[in-house]
Write a protein that holds these residues in place. Structure first.
Motif, mmCIF file in Angstrom:
data_model
loop_
_atom_site.group_PDB
_atom_site.id
_atom_site.type_symbol
_atom_site.label_atom_id
_atom_site.label_comp_id
_atom_site.label_asym_id
_atom_site.label_seq_id
_atom_site.Cartn_x
_atom_site.Cartn_y
_atom_site.Cartn_z
ATOM 1 N N ARG A 93 82.836 72.877 59.361
ATOM 2 C CA ARG A 93 83.542 72.545 58.130
ATOM 3 C C ARG A 93 83.087 71.178 57.640
ATOM 4 N N MET A 94 82.956 71.039 56.329
ATOM 5 C CA MET A 94 82.599 69.751 55.742
ATOM 6 C C MET A 94 83.762 68.785 55.935
ATOM 7 N N LEU A 95 83.449 67.558 56.297
ATOM 8 C CA LEU A 95 84.485 66.533 56.418
ATOM 9 C C LEU A 95 84.828 66.013 55.026
ATOM 10 N N THR A 96 86.070 65.687 54.819
ATOM 11 C CA THR A 96 86.519 65.208 53.510
ATOM 12 C C THR A 96 87.078 63.790 53.652
ATOM 13 N N LEU A 97 87.362 63.196 52.511
ATOM 14 C CA LEU A 97 87.979 61.871 52.530
ATOM 15 C C LEU A 97 89.381 61.942 53.134
ATOM 16 N N ASP A 98 90.035 63.078 52.980
ATOM 17 C CA ASP A 98 91.353 63.254 53.594
ATOM 18 C C ASP A 98 91.252 63.237 55.124
ATOM 19 N N ASP A 99 90.140 63.773 55.669
ATOM 20 C CA ASP A 99 89.937 63.716 57.119
ATOM 21 C C ASP A 99 89.855 62.261 57.592
ATOM 22 N N ALA A 100 89.146 61.438 56.823
ATOM 23 C CA ALA A 100 89.032 60.025 57.192
ATOM 24 C C ALA A 100 90.391 59.337 57.140
ATOM 25 N N LYS A 101 91.171 59.666 56.126
ATOM 26 C CA LYS A 101 92.512 59.076 56.016
ATOM 27 C C LYS A 101 93.394 59.540 57.168
ATOM 28 N N ALA A 102 93.244 60.793 57.583
ATOM 29 C CA ALA A 102 94.026 61.305 58.709
ATOM 30 C C ALA A 102 93.625 60.618 60.012
ATOM 31 N N MET A 103 92.336 60.296 60.161
ATOM 32 C CA MET A 103 91.885 59.601 61.373
ATOM 33 C C MET A 103 92.495 58.206 61.474
ATOM 34 N N ARG A 104 92.792 57.598 60.339
ATOM 35 C CA ARG A 104 93.399 56.266 60.344
ATOM 36 C C ARG A 104 94.769 56.263 61.008
ATOM 37 N N THR A 105 95.433 57.395 60.999
ATOM 38 C CA THR A 105 96.790 57.459 61.558
ATOM 39 C C THR A 105 96.783 57.581 63.076
ATOM 40 N N LEU A 106 95.624 57.823 63.678
ATOM 41 C CA LEU A 106 95.561 57.931 65.135
ATOM 42 C C LEU A 106 95.844 56.572 65.761
ATOM 43 N N PRO A 107 96.526 56.527 66.912
ATOM 44 C CA PRO A 107 96.950 55.245 67.476
ATOM 45 C C PRO A 107 95.804 54.346 67.937
ATOM 46 N N HIS A 108 94.705 54.900 68.351
ATOM 47 C CA HIS A 108 93.610 54.084 68.881
ATOM 48 C C HIS A 108 92.552 53.738 67.830
ATOM 49 N N VAL A 109 92.746 54.137 66.586
ATOM 50 C CA VAL A 109 91.788 53.876 65.513
ATOM 51 C C VAL A 109 92.258 52.671 64.713
ATOM 52 N N GLU A 110 91.385 51.677 64.596
ATOM 53 C CA GLU A 110 91.722 50.492 63.807
ATOM 54 C C GLU A 110 91.490 50.713 62.328
ATOM 55 N N THR A 111 90.335 51.303 61.980
ATOM 56 C CA THR A 111 90.013 51.518 60.572
ATOM 57 C C THR A 111 88.968 52.611 60.448
ATOM 58 N N THR A 112 88.836 53.168 59.272
ATOM 59 C CA THR A 112 87.778 54.138 58.974
ATOM 60 C C THR A 112 87.192 53.805 57.620
ATOM 61 N N ASP A 113 85.947 54.095 57.463
ATOM 62 C CA ASP A 113 85.272 54.041 56.166
ATOM 63 C C ASP A 113 84.680 55.423 55.946
ATOM 64 N N ALA A 114 84.801 55.937 54.758
ATOM 65 C CA ALA A 114 84.314 57.284 54.487
ATOM 66 C C ALA A 114 83.417 57.274 53.264
ATOM 67 N N GLU A 115 82.485 58.202 53.264
ATOM 68 C CA GLU A 115 81.582 58.376 52.147
ATOM 69 C C GLU A 115 81.405 59.871 51.955
ATOM 70 N N ALA A 116 81.560 60.343 50.740
ATOM 71 C CA ALA A 116 81.369 61.759 50.438
ATOM 72 C C ALA A 116 80.330 61.881 49.339
ATOM 73 N N ALA A 117 79.212 62.494 49.671
ATOM 74 C CA ALA A 117 78.155 62.701 48.676
ATOM 75 C C ALA A 117 78.397 64.027 47.972
ATOM 76 N N TYR A 118 78.003 64.103 46.709
ATOM 77 C CA TYR A 118 78.188 65.345 45.975
ATOM 78 C C TYR A 118 77.047 65.532 44.992
ATOM 79 N N ILE A 119 76.858 66.783 44.604
ATOM 80 C CA ILE A 119 75.915 67.141 43.545
ATOM 81 C C ILE A 119 76.668 68.055 42.589
ATOM 82 N N LYS A 120 76.686 67.689 41.324
ATOM 83 C CA LYS A 120 77.379 68.500 40.320
ATOM 84 C C LYS A 120 76.389 68.881 39.226
#
Length: 132
Positions: free
Chosen positions: A85-112
């Motif tokens: 499954r493609m990772l989304t920005l929501d996945d990165a935001k969800a990872m931030r809520t984990l207790p051992h994660v300090e921060t996340t940065d996410a990048e989503a590339a697209y072609i339209k």
């Protein structure tokens, strides 16, 4: 003792050949020098790139992870990799809520694709979600 005589005779013949064929001998030596220099130069460049990449990775620290759908290194993706499954920005935001994660940065590339008059244009872009 006969072996010493053969060796000295071989050295005399080699030196005589060098004297009579100066151009060919010079070009041969030049080719060897260029070849060895090229190998040394390429080896130095590869070692320099390796050191640069190693120092960059070491500067990230041991607690930094890159998470993605496909490996970072360019390899031919397998069917299993493409089925992920493609990772989304929501996945990165969800990872931030984990207790051992300090921060996340996410990048989503697209072609339209979009239409302008009769022509279809393609736009490539990227959305960033800096960590918080």
């Amino acid at each position: 003792m006969a072996r010493t005589g053969q060796t000295s005779e071989s050295v005399k013949m080699a030196l005589d050949t060098l004297r009579t064929n100066k151009l060919r001998s010079g070009l041969t030596v030049l080719g060897i020098v260029i070849g060895v220099s090229t190998v040394i130069a390429i080896s130095s460049v590869v070692n320099g790139i390796d050191n640069r990449v190693s120092s960059f990775i070491n500067s990230l620290g041991s607690n930094v992870f890159w998470i993605g759908r496909l490996p970072i290194i360019s390899v031919r993706p397998t069917a299993e990799m493409l089925a992920r499954r493609m990772l989304t920005l929501d996945d990165a935001k969800a990872m931030r809520t984990l207790p051992h994660v300090e921060t996340t940065d996410a990048e989503a590339a697209y072609i339209k694709n979009f239409q302008v008059g009769d022509a279809i244009r393609r736009q490539k872009g990227c959305r960033l979600d800096p960590g918080g």
